[in-house]
Design an enzyme around this catalytic site. Structure first.
Site, PDB file in Angstrom:
ATOM      1  N   SER A   1       3.672  -2.300  10.238  1.00  0.00           N
ATOM      2  CA  SER A   1       4.991  -2.460  10.432  1.00  0.00           C
ATOM      3  C   SER A   1       5.566  -3.224  10.110  1.00  0.00           C
ATOM      4  O   SER A   1       6.461  -4.094  10.717  1.00  0.00           O
ATOM      5  CB  SER A   1       5.387  -1.917  11.889  1.00  0.00           C
ATOM      6  OG  SER A   1       5.070  -0.999  11.958  1.00  0.00           O
TER       7      SER A   1
ATOM      8  N   ASN B   1       0.948  -1.065   0.143  1.00  0.00           N
ATOM      9  CA  ASN B   1       0.088   0.225  -0.136  1.00  0.00           C
ATOM     10  C   ASN B   1       0.577   1.079  -0.035  1.00  0.00           C
ATOM     11  O   ASN B   1       1.367   2.071   1.361  1.00  0.00           O
ATOM     12  CB  ASN B   1      -0.907  -0.133   1.079  1.00  0.00           C
ATOM     13  CG  ASN B   1      -1.954   1.300   1.501  1.00  0.00           C
ATOM     14  OD1 ASN B   1      -1.971   2.435   0.139  1.00  0.00           O
ATOM     15  ND2 ASN B   1      -2.355   1.590   2.359  1.00  0.00           N
TER      16      ASN B   1
ATOM     17  N   HIS C   1      -9.240   1.007   5.251  1.00  0.00           N
ATOM     18  CA  HIS C   1      -8.354   1.065   6.023  1.00  0.00           C
ATOM     19  C   HIS C   1      -8.219   2.297   7.007  1.00  0.00           C
ATOM     20  O   HIS C   1      -8.758   3.173   7.071  1.00  0.00           O
ATOM     21  CB  HIS C   1      -6.934   1.898   4.638  1.00  0.00           C
ATOM     22  CG  HIS C   1      -5.403   1.570   4.975  1.00  0.00           C
ATOM     23  ND1 HIS C   1      -5.022   2.965   6.162  1.00  0.00           N
ATOM     24  CD2 HIS C   1      -4.414   1.004   5.116  1.00  0.00           C
ATOM     25  CE1 HIS C   1      -3.723   2.145   6.391  1.00  0.00           C
ATOM     26  NE2 HIS C   1      -3.576   1.189   5.354  1.00  0.00           N
TER      27      HIS C   1
ATOM     28  N   GLY D   1       2.440   1.957  10.894  1.00  0.00           N
ATOM     29  CA  GLY D   1       3.277   3.304  10.821  1.00  0.00           C
ATOM     30  C   GLY D   1       4.392   3.663  11.991  1.00  0.00           C
ATOM     31  O   GLY D   1       5.046   4.685  12.000  1.00  0.00           O
TER      32      GLY D   1
ATOM     33  N   LYS E   1       0.845   5.021  -0.471  1.00  0.00           N
ATOM     34  CA  LYS E   1      -0.922   5.360   0.359  1.00  0.00           C
ATOM     35  C   LYS E   1       0.128   6.824  -0.518  1.00  0.00           C
ATOM     36  O   LYS E   1       0.129   6.549  -1.180  1.00  0.00           O
ATOM     37  CB  LYS E   1       0.006   5.623   1.452  1.00  0.00           C
ATOM     38  CG  LYS E   1       0.553   4.551   2.771  1.00  0.00           C
ATOM     39  CD  LYS E   1       0.104   4.409   3.907  1.00  0.00           C
ATOM     40  CE  LYS E   1      -0.317   3.279   4.944  1.00  0.00           C
ATOM     41  NZ  LYS E   1       0.106   2.835   6.052  1.00  0.00           N
TER      42      LYS E   1
ATOM     43  N   GLU F   1      -6.483   4.716   8.395  1.00  0.00           N
ATOM     44  CA  GLU F   1      -6.556   5.937   7.994  1.00  0.00           C
ATOM     45  C   GLU F   1      -8.178   6.462   7.023  1.00  0.00           C
ATOM     46  O   GLU F   1      -7.844   7.411   7.514  1.00  0.00           O
ATOM     47  CB  GLU F   1      -4.994   6.451   6.883  1.00  0.00           C
ATOM     48  CG  GLU F   1      -3.525   5.865   7.484  1.00  0.00           C
ATOM     49  CD  GLU F   1      -2.961   5.446   6.764  1.00  0.00           C
ATOM     50  OE1 GLU F   1      -2.503   5.374   5.414  1.00  0.00           O
ATOM     51  OE2 GLU F   1      -1.463   5.001   7.387  1.00  0.00           O
TER      52      GLU F   1
ATOM     53  N   GLU G   1      -5.172  -5.174  10.479  1.00  0.00           N
ATOM     54  CA  GLU G   1      -4.096  -4.086  10.826  1.00  0.00           C
ATOM     55  C   GLU G   1      -4.238  -3.358  12.337  1.00  0.00           C
ATOM     56  O   GLU G   1      -5.524  -2.222  12.067  1.00  0.00           O
ATOM     57  CB  GLU G   1      -3.961  -3.214   9.814  1.00  0.00           C
ATOM     58  CG  GLU G   1      -3.359  -4.202   8.593  1.00  0.00           C
ATOM     59  CD  GLU G   1      -3.892  -3.167   7.686  1.00  0.00           C
ATOM     60  OE1 GLU G   1      -2.447  -2.993   6.515  1.00  0.00           O
ATOM     61  OE2 GLU G   1      -3.622  -2.161   7.118  1.00  0.00           O
TER      62      GLU G   1
END
Ligand code: PGA
Length: 249
Positions: free
Chosen positions: A212, A9, A94, A172, A11, A96, A166
């Site tokens: 991560s 991904n 996702h 991240g 991003k 985010e 996730e």
């Protein structure tokens, strides 16, 4: 047997030139045919990515799309737009998107339904936040996310679903779920699907881990029986790291 999947991904990273360079470097690598390798560049680069990967065993997916068929949704893109450039896969849910764009499970339910109506493949992301893990309600959170967004689907629709667990606290942050934590949650998810549908369906759904993942921890996570690969953020932007993660699956 479930096929392994490693999806990058990207991003909001890489301009047109960098996108082309990264794809060209990935094309020089040889991967086992037992693994599906996917990349999700920015929307602006999907046309180019689709062209550059023709004939290569790299699949291209979008990072998001709107639930509506068309209309007054400034800045959004639709399933039909993606399909018109031969993109038939999309990441939905996702963390985010959930955090910054208020994508709730009910919104995501509609997006998933739209994608499936168009026969697109969906990488559906979900996972608990740090506070929820600390309060030990992570299983309940995941159960609600899946029940709301996906458990209304007919069994036949699941052939197009790839799950990506996730934990938000691992995305991240450099903090990774331990292989045991990942396995525990993946087995729980398979159990939920088996209860709602049946064991055959539960056994057939790929469940990726994301958060991560790096060359140093990929093998340990991927070797867990219910982990079928990974959704990779930061490490997918570096060709050596991404290649090493693919080789670990
Ligand atoms: P990360 O991102 O690998 O950088 O933690 C994973 C993701 O957001 O899918």
């Amino acid at each position: 047997m479930r096929k392994k999947i490693v999806a990058g991904n990207w991003k909001m990273n890489n301009n047109k030139q960098e996108t082309a360079e990264l794809i060209e470097s990935l094309k020089l690598l040889s991967f086992s045919t037992d693994v599906r390798v996917m990349i999700a560049p920015a929307h602006t680069h999907l046309v180019q990515a689709e062209k550059l990967t023709q004939g290569a065993t790299i699949e291209v997916l979008a990072q998001n799309m709107n639930a509506a068929e068309s209309g007054a949704y400034t800045g959004e893109i639709s399933a039909r737009m993606l399909q018109s450039i031969n993109i038939n896969k999309v990441i939905l849910g996702h963390s985010e998107r959930r955090a910054y764009y208020n994508e709730t499970d009910s919104v995501l339910k509609k997006k998933v339904e739209t994608a499936l109506r168009h026969d697109m493949e969906v990488v559906f992301c979900f996972g608990e936040e740090l506070e929820e893990r600390k309060k030990e309600c992570h299983f309940e959170v995941v159960r609600t996310q899946l029940e709301t967004a996906l458990f209304g689907l007919k069994p036949s629709r699941w052939s197009k679903i790839i799950l990506a667990y996730e934990p938000v606290w691992a995305i991240g942050t450099g903090e990774t779920a331990s292989p045991e934590q990942a396995q525990e949650m993946h087995a729980f998810i398979r159990g939920l699907i088996s209860l709602k549908y049946d064991q055959n369906l539960a056994d057939s759904v790929p469940i990726l881990y994301g958060g991560s993942v790096k060359p140093a921890n990929a093998s340990a996570i991927f070797s867990q029986p219910d982990v079928d690969g990974g959704l990779i953020g930061g490490s997918a932007l570096n060709v050596e790291d991404f290649a090493s993660i693919i080789q670990s699956v």
